[in-house]
Design an enzyme around this catalytic site. Structure first.
Site, PDB file in Angstrom:
ATOM      1  N   ARG A  92      46.282  76.553  85.848  1.00  0.00           N
ATOM      2  CA  ARG A  92      44.908  76.182  85.536  1.00  0.00           C
ATOM      3  C   ARG A  92      44.845  75.149  84.414  1.00  0.00           C
ATOM      4  O   ARG A  92      44.023  74.232  84.446  1.00  0.00           O
ATOM      5  CB  ARG A  92      44.134  77.451  85.148  1.00  0.00           C
ATOM      6  CG  ARG A  92      42.703  77.218  84.726  1.00  0.00           C
ATOM      7  CD  ARG A  92      41.812  76.802  85.874  1.00  0.00           C
ATOM      8  NE  ARG A  92      41.584  77.877  86.818  1.00  0.00           N
ATOM      9  CZ  ARG A  92      40.666  77.852  87.774  1.00  0.00           C
ATOM     10  NH1 ARG A  92      39.895  76.798  87.904  1.00  0.00           N
ATOM     11  NH2 ARG A  92      40.524  78.853  88.605  1.00  0.00           N
ATOM     12  N   PRO A 122      34.109  75.450  85.597  1.00  0.00           N
ATOM     13  CA  PRO A 122      33.734  74.068  85.912  1.00  0.00           C
ATOM     14  C   PRO A 122      34.237  73.096  84.857  1.00  0.00           C
ATOM     15  O   PRO A 122      34.302  73.420  83.673  1.00  0.00           O
ATOM     16  CB  PRO A 122      32.200  74.123  85.946  1.00  0.00           C
ATOM     17  CG  PRO A 122      31.834  75.320  85.146  1.00  0.00           C
ATOM     18  CD  PRO A 122      32.937  76.309  85.350  1.00  0.00           C
ATOM     19  N   ILE A 123      34.611  71.906  85.327  1.00  0.00           N
ATOM     20  CA  ILE A 123      35.099  70.889  84.396  1.00  0.00           C
ATOM     21  C   ILE A 123      34.038  69.819  84.165  1.00  0.00           C
ATOM     22  O   ILE A 123      34.362  68.707  83.764  1.00  0.00           O
ATOM     23  CB  ILE A 123      36.417  70.272  84.908  1.00  0.00           C
ATOM     24  CG1 ILE A 123      36.202  69.565  86.249  1.00  0.00           C
ATOM     25  CG2 ILE A 123      37.506  71.323  85.007  1.00  0.00           C
ATOM     26  CD1 ILE A 123      37.394  68.728  86.666  1.00  0.00           C
ATOM     27  N   ASP A 124      32.779  70.175  84.400  1.00  0.00           N
ATOM     28  CA  ASP A 124      31.714  69.191  84.224  1.00  0.00           C
ATOM     29  C   ASP A 124      31.620  68.701  82.779  1.00  0.00           C
ATOM     30  O   ASP A 124      31.286  67.533  82.524  1.00  0.00           O
ATOM     31  CB  ASP A 124      30.364  69.753  84.697  1.00  0.00           C
ATOM     32  CG  ASP A 124      30.006  71.059  84.029  1.00  0.00           C
ATOM     33  OD1 ASP A 124      30.928  71.843  83.747  1.00  0.00           O
ATOM     34  OD2 ASP A 124      28.810  71.314  83.805  1.00  0.00           O
ATOM     35  N   ASP A 306      40.920  86.859  76.640  1.00  0.00           N
ATOM     36  CA  ASP A 306      42.282  87.121  77.093  1.00  0.00           C
ATOM     37  C   ASP A 306      42.789  88.494  76.670  1.00  0.00           C
ATOM     38  O   ASP A 306      43.743  89.019  77.258  1.00  0.00           O
ATOM     39  CB  ASP A 306      43.241  86.048  76.555  1.00  0.00           C
ATOM     40  CG  ASP A 306      43.208  84.781  77.388  1.00  0.00           C
ATOM     41  OD1 ASP A 306      42.507  84.758  78.414  1.00  0.00           O
ATOM     42  OD2 ASP A 306      43.884  83.801  77.007  1.00  0.00           O
ATOM     43  N   ILE A 328      32.659  85.774  79.030  1.00  0.00           N
ATOM     44  CA  ILE A 328      33.273  84.470  79.263  1.00  0.00           C
ATOM     45  C   ILE A 328      33.529  84.230  80.744  1.00  0.00           C
ATOM     46  O   ILE A 328      33.058  83.238  81.306  1.00  0.00           O
ATOM     47  CB  ILE A 328      34.583  84.342  78.463  1.00  0.00           C
ATOM     48  CG1 ILE A 328      34.351  84.682  76.988  1.00  0.00           C
ATOM     49  CG2 ILE A 328      35.150  82.932  78.613  1.00  0.00           C
ATOM     50  CD1 ILE A 328      33.368  83.787  76.275  1.00  0.00           C
ATOM     51  N   ARG A 398      53.812  83.919  83.771  1.00  0.00           N
ATOM     52  CA  ARG A 398      53.104  82.726  83.329  1.00  0.00           C
ATOM     53  C   ARG A 398      52.864  82.745  81.821  1.00  0.00           C
ATOM     54  O   ARG A 398      52.733  81.687  81.201  1.00  0.00           O
ATOM     55  CB  ARG A 398      51.763  82.591  84.055  1.00  0.00           C
ATOM     56  CG  ARG A 398      51.863  82.205  85.524  1.00  0.00           C
ATOM     57  CD  ARG A 398      50.477  81.945  86.110  1.00  0.00           C
ATOM     58  NE  ARG A 398      49.743  81.033  85.252  1.00  0.00           N
ATOM     59  CZ  ARG A 398      48.561  81.296  84.713  1.00  0.00           C
ATOM     60  NH1 ARG A 398      47.956  82.456  84.951  1.00  0.00           N
ATOM     61  NH2 ARG A 398      47.961  80.423  83.936  1.00  0.00           N
TER      62      ARG A 398
END
Length: 421
Positions: A92, A122-124, A306, A328, A398
């Site tokens: 990601r 979203p990466i807006d 997290d 979140i 990961r």
């Protein structure tokens, strides 16, 4: 297929060093694109996401190698500005290469990233900020084609949410841009400060990292440096959770207590004894755990999302009822079904999880649903009666450097096996 096998109810007791932070190492590796010459990142963890990042760097034209706990990157030549879909989908955080590549080359072509499915990210905000800095962006068939034909320039950018990824991307894009960039409502996470410290060592001029307003005065060129990756605050939380759920004690060496104050206060509320001295955290949990009223995940310095999954496991053995509110990510309770299989009493509705503490958890065959959910299953297995077998552990790899070896060093009965598929 690799799996983790855990024989539970073994008290965690001992001293352990905290690995370098995944969420710091990945943007640092991306930031190496901006710096000419050789960069050495010490305390860089051996993680699948780190290896994915070095593959991206190699594709772009960098030379990468590892010596012990250090990764060495030579980035005099950046021969490409595209990142193939198969590399982007490996993690990601690959989106953080956007700001670095366009900052160095003036253009970038990449697809949307992969990684754990935790709901929409979203990466807006990334796109909007870069457009304000002079980048034209065309999206078609899941591919972003970005170009700053007249060069990047400074801008005043206000983020609608203190996004860590957007803050990192803007900082890296602005480091070599003309003029001053101001980010308001910037993310304040320690990983942002670590990135800024690294870039400043390379010659950048970044001020205010760790606060809600960050100022970047663009420079003409950055040069490689040596930098030590900060300790991983979520891995530290995992080890503390392992001690809590087994009624043990642990000393974390090479940690930063100030980075996890919101987490330490929850453990104290549960009845754990905590002492901080220098870069060490000592915690003992010899008394039965107590429930907590309500934990709400929030941007830093609040309780981190997290750590939510990890704390669900620990609270499952705390006497009384606890409430978790996830603010979140909307799909961060995916591990609950697997925890329930082990005897946890957790009910979820929307953003809220209600945890009824139980006296016993029971080993079971379970599947990791995401990175932190997998860590939560490991903790539940440590605190459970009998044997737990966890599959799909590539997700755990990961973010954790050989988690079975680290936990075995402090008393856990955990091993990695390979089963035929």
């Amino acid at each position: 297929m690799q799996k983790l096998v855990i024989s539970g109810e073994k008290k965690i007791c001992g001293e352990i060093s905290v690995q370098g932070a995944k969420n710091a190492a990945l943007p640092l590796l991306a930031g190496c694109v901006l710096a000419r010459g050789e960069t050495v990142l010490h305390n860089c963890p051996r993680l699948s996401d780190v290896y994915a990042s070095t593959r991206i760097l190699t594709h772009l034209g960098c030379r990468c190698c590892r010596k012990g706990d250090s990764v060495i990157i030579s980035s005099d030549v950046i021969s490409r500005s595209d990142i193939p879909e198969e590399l982007m989908r490996e993690m990601r955080s690959s989106i953080v290469f956007l700001g670095a590549v366009i900052g160095r080359t003036g253009k970038c072509c990449l697809s949307f990233p992969g990684g754990c499915e935790l709901g929409p990210r979203p990466i807006d905000m990334h796109i909007s900020a870069l457009r304000q800095m002079g980048v034209s962006i065309c999206e078609e068939y899941g591919v972003l084609r970005c170009e700053a034909s007249k060069g990047l320039h400074g801008a005043k950018i206000t983020l609608s949410f203190p996004s860590v990824g957007a803050t990192e991307n803007v900082i890296m894009a602005a480091a070599l841009a003309k003029g001053e960039t101001v980010i308001r409502n910037a993310a304040r996470e320690p990983e942002i400060t670590d990135l800024a410290d690294f870039l400043n060592l390379c010659g950048a001029r970044i001020y205010g990292a760790g606060t809600s307003t960050v100022r970047i005065s663009g420079v003409e060129q950055l040069q490689g440096c040596e930098h030590r990756v900060m300790p991983d605050r979520i891995v530290a939380t995992t080890y503390l959770g392992a001690a809590a759920i087994t009624g043990g004690e642990v000393s974390l060496i090479g940690s930063k207590p100030e980075d996890i104050e919101a987490i330490l206060s929850v453990f104290e509320e549960m009845g754990c004894n905590i002492y901080n001295y220098g870069d060490c955290i000592y915690m003992s949990c010899h008394k039965p755990l107590k429930s907590v009223k309500t934990i709400r995940t929030m941007p830093y310095p609040g309780f981190p999302t997290d750590a939510q999954s990890i704390m669900l496991s620990v609270l499952s053995k705390a006497k009384g009822t606890s409430i978790m509110v996830e603010n979140i990510f909307e799909s961060r309770y995916r591990q609950v079904g697997e925890l329930v299989r082990m005897g946890c009493m957790i009910k979820t509705e929307g953003k809220v999880a209600i945890i009824e503490g139980v006296r016993k958890l029971y080993g079971a065959r379970v599947v990791a649903t995401d990175l932190r959910g997998g860590a939560a299953l490991v903790l539940a297995g440590l605190g459970a009666q009998g044997e737990t077998v966890i599959s799909n552990i590539k997700l755990i790899d990961r973010g954790y450097e050989a988690i079975e070896k680290s936990l075995s060093e402090i008393g856990a009965d955990i091993r990695r096996i390979t089963e035929a598929t």
